[in-house]
Design a protein around this motif. Structure first.
Motif, PDB file in Angstrom:
ATOM      1  N   VAL A  80       6.113   0.016   0.446  1.00  0.00           N
ATOM      2  CA  VAL A  80       5.155   0.273  -0.858  1.00  0.00           C
ATOM      3  C   VAL A  80       4.628  -0.854  -1.234  1.00  0.00           C
ATOM      4  CG1 VAL A  80       5.804   1.302  -3.002  1.00  0.00           C
ATOM      5  CG2 VAL A  80       6.480   2.198  -0.849  1.00  0.00           C
ATOM      6  N   GLU A  81       5.660  -2.020  -1.778  1.00  0.00           N
ATOM      7  CA  GLU A  81       5.152  -3.138  -2.783  1.00  0.00           C
ATOM      8  C   GLU A  81       3.604  -3.219  -1.500  1.00  0.00           C
ATOM      9  OE1 GLU A  81       9.306  -4.755  -3.844  1.00  0.00           O
ATOM     10  OE2 GLU A  81       8.332  -5.521  -2.388  1.00  0.00           O
ATOM     11  N   ARG A  82       3.640  -3.561  -0.494  1.00  0.00           N
ATOM     12  CA  ARG A  82       3.145  -3.813   0.433  1.00  0.00           C
ATOM     13  C   ARG A  82       1.266  -3.176   0.012  1.00  0.00           C
ATOM     14  NH1 ARG A  82       3.072  -9.722   1.973  1.00  0.00           N
ATOM     15  NH2 ARG A  82       5.014  -9.716   2.980  1.00  0.00           N
ATOM     16  N   VAL A  83       1.766  -1.915  -0.169  1.00  0.00           N
ATOM     17  CA  VAL A  83       1.020  -0.512  -1.051  1.00  0.00           C
ATOM     18  C   VAL A  83      -0.064  -1.380  -1.842  1.00  0.00           C
ATOM     19  CG1 VAL A  83      -0.507   1.559  -1.076  1.00  0.00           C
ATOM     20  CG2 VAL A  83       1.322   0.935   1.225  1.00  0.00           C
ATOM     21  N   SER A  84       0.938  -1.719  -2.896  1.00  0.00           N
ATOM     22  CA  SER A  84       0.387  -1.808  -4.209  1.00  0.00           C
ATOM     23  C   SER A  84       0.562  -3.333  -4.362  1.00  0.00           C
ATOM     24  CB  SER A  84       1.571  -1.625  -5.009  1.00  0.00           C
ATOM     25  OG  SER A  84       2.738  -0.062  -4.818  1.00  0.00           O
TER      26      SER A  84
END
Length: 401
Positions: A359-363
């Motif tokens: 999720v952090e990478r997607v964000s």
């Protein structure tokens, strides 16, 4: 009971499972009262491997307050039916446990789908991971789809279904979570394009290529060997080392644990992958001849079930004449039929941390790749409840047609 740097204790209920650095992981439902949890405390406390080691998950928040993950999530979102006092307590726990509140979504938000890539649907360990992944993704309004990627074609006995991965990219998935090692990794990564990619329970050879959340297999195999040696076993074998890099790493960890006890010459690795059929074949090979081990550790629980079948066919009673241990602490291990001693990899934490990283990478997180090795624990059951068979016991042999 304390022995060889390990701790044996009564296992907590499944709702109490937290980071193994603070307490033992719980046996799976159905374990009964016979399971004991054994964990390695020193390793996790002294050797953190990444920024994910200290961060909390949704389940950690819930466990710290004695509530369910669903209630914790609704409290974090400030749902009307949750009392303000509970909302405050949950928020306070989230901050204390370093839960990534910045990724929290409103309940009405639907922000996308994450694809979970797997080699097989037959291993129940995958179900444990997927459940943890979905719980953590729910906090961000996302969901997960599980996609088998293994296909068989004449030219390559085992290959990845890259067409399916390319279809997922075209459908617009947010990113990919890979459970264990996939075949044709170079093609897999090429097909995912620039989508975020995180590995779970995979080989340490992928460290640095993408974010990884792994099982600390040196600790896991060490727990098994320490336990068996404490019972008096010396002739200990391992079934595994074939089929994936992570299998070879577990076999290496087994050898290292045996060396640590001065039993390097006694260590025997019988080639086997993660399937029951190959486990049974490997078990049959171990039980033939004059050098028959008194205990066997396995690459996973499915393989261990195959070894149990081989022992039954050869006329060996478990655990009186042969101790058997698995890896994964799946429902196979905790069933009343097998009652298999197994390493619990702390799937809740593995899945939750991997979901957070993705999720952090997607964000938009663009920091260096992260690697976290989660320390497992061990649940002791009936299959290793006895020491080695007496030397006077006649060793049975399987007749060869």
């Amino acid at each position: 009971m304390r022995f060889n740097g390990l701790m044996s204790s009564d296992a907590p209920s499944s709702d109490e499972t937290t980071d193994p650095s603070s307490r033992a992981a719980a046996p799976r439902p159905g374990d009964g009262s016979s399971g004991q949890t054994v964990e390695h405390l020193e390793r996790t406390a002294s050797a953190p491997t990444g920024d994910g080691q200290d961060r909390g998950t949704l389940r950690d928040i819930a466990n710290s307050l004695g509530i369910s993950s669903a209630v914790a999530l609704r409290a974090l979102r400030g749902a009307d039916e949750i009392k303000p006092q509970m909302v405050h307590r949950v928020r306070e726990a989230a901050e204390r446990l370093h839960f990534p509140l910045e990724e929290l979504s409103e309940e009405t938000e639907h922000r996308g789908v994450v694809a979970v890539l797997v080699n097989t649907m037959r291993n129940t360990w995958i179900s444990d991971l997927v459940r943890a992944i979905r719980i953590e993704l729910a906090a961000t309004g996302r969901t997960a789809v599980v996609v088998p990627t293994r296909r068989r074609i004449p030219e390559h006995p085992v290959a990845a279904d890259t067409d399916a991965i390319e279809d997922l990219v075209r459908l617009g998935v947010d990113g990919f979570l890979m459970i264990s090692d996939l075949a044709d990794m170079e093609h897999v990564l090429e097909c995912t394009g620039n989508r975020p990619f995180v590995g779970i329970g995979c080989s340490r050879s992928f460290t640095g290529r993408f974010d990884t959340v792994r099982i600390d297999d040196e600790v896991g195999q060490g727990l098994l060997v320490d336990h068996l040696v404490s019972l008096g076993h010396r002739e200990i074998a391992h079934v595994g080392g074939v089929g994936a890099a992570v299998a070879r790493e577990r076999a290496e960890a087994f050898r290292a644990a045996m060396e640590r006890h001065g039993l390097g010459e006694e260590a025997r690795v019988e080639p086997g992958d993660f399937t029951e059929q190959v486990g049974q074949t490997a078990g049959s090979m171990l039980l033939r001849g004059s050098r028959v081990p008194t205990a066997v550790t396995c690459a996973n629980d499915v393989t261990a079930v195959g070894v149990l079948s081989a022992a039954r066919d050869a006329g060996f009673s478990v655990p009186e004449e042969l101790a058997v241990a698995g890896y994964g602490n799946t429902s196979l291990a905790s069933s009343g039929v097998s009652q298999l001693t197994s390493v619990d990899p702390n799937s809740d934490r593995l899945g939750a941390l991997a979901a957070q990283f993705l999720v952090e990478r997607v964000s938009g997180h663009e920091g260096p790749t992260r690697d976290v090795a989660v320390a497992p624990s061990m649940v002791v059951r009936r299959t290793t409840s006895a020491g080695p068979r007496p030397e006077t016991t006649k060793r049975k042999r399987i007749s060869v047609d």
